[in-house]
Design an enzyme around this catalytic site. Sequence first.
Site, mmCIF file in Angstrom:
data_model
loop_
_atom_site.group_PDB
_atom_site.id
_atom_site.type_symbol
_atom_site.label_atom_id
_atom_site.label_comp_id
_atom_site.label_asym_id
_atom_site.label_seq_id
_atom_site.Cartn_x
_atom_site.Cartn_y
_atom_site.Cartn_z
ATOM 1 N N CYS A 125 0.691 -1.191 -0.023
ATOM 2 C CA CYS A 125 0.031 -0.003 -0.120
ATOM 3 C C CYS A 125 0.983 1.193 0.085
ATOM 4 O O CYS A 125 2.116 1.251 0.378
ATOM 5 C CB CYS A 125 -0.933 -0.046 1.275
ATOM 6 N N ASP B 196 -5.412 -2.978 11.413
ATOM 7 C CA ASP B 196 -4.221 -1.944 11.712
ATOM 8 C C ASP B 196 -4.204 -1.532 13.134
ATOM 9 O O ASP B 196 -5.191 -1.442 14.005
ATOM 10 C CB ASP B 196 -4.592 -0.888 10.526
#
Length: 229
Positions: A7, A131
């Site tokens: 990402c 996360d």
Amino acid sequence: MTRIKICGLTREADVDDAVRAGADAIGFVLYPRSPRFVTPERASELARRLPPFVTPVLLFVNADPAFIAQAVAAVPHALLQFHGDESPSDCAAVGRPFIRAARIPPGPDGARFDLLKYADDYANAQALLLDAHVDGYGGGGQSFDWTAFPWSHPRLNASSRLVLSGGLTPASVTDGMAIVRPWAVDVSSGVEAIGPDGQPLKGIKDSARMRAFVAAVRAADARQSPSHG
């Protein structure tokens, strides 16, 4: 085989290197306050470099519906990722497959995060991305306590629905995979180039670190295979 998402890409060379390394998905950050931000137009340019079966992912943080629609029009085959305070109805309103990020506090506070309820609330999400909760909505290079949750619980369905993220590196991803057994892993700062101050250069990936990360994931897959040994 564990899927791999890289990402926060901003450059053509890094997209090409990530694909060559073996990434299954490439994430583009459409959050203007992020140092890894790209515009919908830039995301479209980068996504056009992806070969078949490598999925572009568009990351949003509390974005206006019109901005989301603009980005979807620019990258029409993308998967969406909601990383802010979006409600289940906010996510569903877009009418597209999406990933929902669960921002779990690092340290002992993580155990107080009701991940089972979160999984139920976002049952329509294609996946939950786990996360660490940091200022700035991710990309902070921090991990949460991987031992804080019952990963084998059927409401989590880790092996087919969870994406492990948050501070992963080529050195740490093996341990995270062994504990969580996720469907996929997601990395950003852990494969970025390192500046003279020893800190990641946000949005600038390092091809050798990307290759090392993919190699570590594949080695962990081999160790977890029932036929191994």
